[in-house]
Design a protein around this motif. Structure first.
Motif, PDB file in Angstrom:
ATOM      1  N   PRO A  35      56.439 -15.536 -10.583  1.00  0.00           N
ATOM      2  CA  PRO A  35      57.025 -16.840 -10.902  1.00  0.00           C
ATOM      3  C   PRO A  35      55.990 -17.800 -11.494  1.00  0.00           C
ATOM      4  O   PRO A  35      54.777 -17.570 -11.385  1.00  0.00           O
ATOM      5  CB  PRO A  35      57.522 -17.351  -9.534  1.00  0.00           C
ATOM      6  CG  PRO A  35      56.685 -16.622  -8.532  1.00  0.00           C
ATOM      7  CD  PRO A  35      56.350 -15.294  -9.137  1.00  0.00           C
ATOM      8  N   ASN A  36      56.478 -18.857 -12.124  1.00  0.00           N
ATOM      9  CA  ASN A  36      55.586 -19.898 -12.635  1.00  0.00           C
ATOM     10  C   ASN A  36      54.698 -20.397 -11.509  1.00  0.00           C
ATOM     11  O   ASN A  36      55.144 -20.575 -10.381  1.00  0.00           O
ATOM     12  CB  ASN A  36      56.390 -21.075 -13.189  1.00  0.00           C
ATOM     13  CG  ASN A  36      57.087 -20.732 -14.477  1.00  0.00           C
ATOM     14  OD1 ASN A  36      56.779 -19.734 -15.120  1.00  0.00           O
ATOM     15  ND2 ASN A  36      58.035 -21.564 -14.880  1.00  0.00           N
ATOM     16  N   GLY A  37      53.421 -20.588 -11.833  1.00  0.00           N
ATOM     17  CA  GLY A  37      52.491 -21.116 -10.849  1.00  0.00           C
ATOM     18  C   GLY A  37      51.885 -20.081  -9.928  1.00  0.00           C
ATOM     19  O   GLY A  37      51.162 -20.421  -8.997  1.00  0.00           O
ATOM     20  N   SER A  38      52.157 -18.794 -10.183  1.00  0.00           N
ATOM     21  CA  SER A  38      51.636 -17.766  -9.276  1.00  0.00           C
ATOM     22  C   SER A  38      50.223 -17.306  -9.639  1.00  0.00           C
ATOM     23  O   SER A  38      49.638 -16.510  -8.907  1.00  0.00           O
ATOM     24  CB  SER A  38      52.583 -16.561  -9.224  1.00  0.00           C
ATOM     25  OG  SER A  38      52.674 -15.940 -10.494  1.00  0.00           O
ATOM     26  N   LYS A  40      49.164 -16.035 -12.889  1.00  0.00           N
ATOM     27  CA  LYS A  40      49.052 -15.027 -13.945  1.00  0.00           C
ATOM     28  C   LYS A  40      48.151 -15.511 -15.081  1.00  0.00           C
ATOM     29  O   LYS A  40      47.203 -14.820 -15.470  1.00  0.00           O
ATOM     30  CB  LYS A  40      50.434 -14.678 -14.517  1.00  0.00           C
ATOM     31  CG  LYS A  40      51.431 -14.151 -13.504  1.00  0.00           C
ATOM     32  CD  LYS A  40      52.775 -13.873 -14.129  1.00  0.00           C
ATOM     33  CE  LYS A  40      53.434 -15.064 -14.781  1.00  0.00           C
ATOM     34  NZ  LYS A  40      53.901 -16.119 -13.909  1.00  0.00           N
ATOM     35  N   SER A  41      48.429 -16.662 -15.620  1.00  0.00           N
ATOM     36  CA  SER A  41      47.638 -17.208 -16.733  1.00  0.00           C
ATOM     37  C   SER A  41      46.208 -17.499 -16.299  1.00  0.00           C
ATOM     38  O   SER A  41      45.258 -17.281 -17.065  1.00  0.00           O
ATOM     39  CB  SER A  41      48.280 -18.475 -17.291  1.00  0.00           C
ATOM     40  OG  SER A  41      49.531 -18.175 -17.853  1.00  0.00           O
ATOM     41  N   GLN A  81      48.536 -19.007 -23.973  1.00  0.00           N
ATOM     42  CA  GLN A  81      49.918 -19.411 -24.183  1.00  0.00           C
ATOM     43  C   GLN A  81      50.020 -20.752 -24.887  1.00  0.00           C
ATOM     44  O   GLN A  81      51.012 -21.047 -25.519  1.00  0.00           O
ATOM     45  CB  GLN A  81      50.688 -19.424 -22.874  1.00  0.00           C
ATOM     46  CG  GLN A  81      50.237 -20.460 -21.871  1.00  0.00           C
ATOM     47  CD  GLN A  81      50.970 -20.315 -20.542  1.00  0.00           C
ATOM     48  OE1 GLN A  81      51.386 -19.232 -20.153  1.00  0.00           O
ATOM     49  NE2 GLN A  81      51.125 -21.403 -19.846  1.00  0.00           N
ATOM     50  N   GLU A  82      48.938 -21.546 -24.815  1.00  0.00           N
ATOM     51  CA  GLU A  82      48.938 -22.819 -25.525  1.00  0.00           C
ATOM     52  C   GLU A  82      48.462 -22.595 -26.954  1.00  0.00           C
ATOM     53  O   GLU A  82      47.737 -21.665 -27.244  1.00  0.00           O
ATOM     54  CB  GLU A  82      47.992 -23.840 -24.852  1.00  0.00           C
ATOM     55  CG  GLU A  82      48.390 -24.233 -23.461  1.00  0.00           C
ATOM     56  CD  GLU A  82      47.823 -23.279 -22.415  1.00  0.00           C
ATOM     57  OE1 GLU A  82      46.883 -22.520 -22.722  1.00  0.00           O
ATOM     58  OE2 GLU A  82      48.344 -23.273 -21.290  1.00  0.00           O
TER      59      GLU A  82
END
Length: 132
Positions: A35-38, A40-41, A81-82
């Motif tokens: 999920p978002n915030g986990s 990964k990035s 991603q940005e």
């Protein structure tokens, strides 16, 4: 083999990536899901060394590669991603910026210019291509 051991990251005192261990063999492909915030990035940024870890090690063949620019040029590719482009720079300025960040000097390689569709336009500076 690339090994990460105990990689951690915190921003403003808040831990966003808890100690993680990872081992990748040459040619191995890894997918990250969550999920978002986990984290990964953040993990990918740590591996690509665009962000410094707060703890842990990153090794290739048992040798530390944290801060090793030669390792990064030889072994890593990273697309954040940005948007990594700066609005005020021309195409030439972007290419020269990234060339400098990779500690490379001299003329831009013809194969790169051709790949980007800029080969026929290159005359030491970028000029509009005929017909476009």
């Amino acid at each position: 083999m690339l090994e990460a051991a105990g990689l951690t990251k915190a921003y403003r005192g808040r831990t966003v990536l808890y100690p993680i261990d990872l081992r990748l063999s040459e040619g191995e492909c890894l997918g990250l899901a969550g999920p978002n915030g986990s984290g990964k990035s953040t993990l990918l940024a740590l591996l690509a060394q665009t962000v410094r870890p707060d703890g842990g090690t990153l090794r290739e063949g048992g040798k530390s590669v944290l801060g090793d620019r030669a390792f990064l040029r030889r072994s890593m590719g990273y697309v954040p991603q940005e948007d990594a482009l700066l609005e005020d720079l021309t195409v030439e300025e972007h290419l020269r910026l990234w060339q400098g960040l990779l500690c490379q000097r001299g003329a831009l390689p013809e194969e790169i210019l051709e790949l980007l569709g800029l080969g026929p336009c290159w005359t030491g500076g970028f000029k509009p291509c005929p017909g476009g």
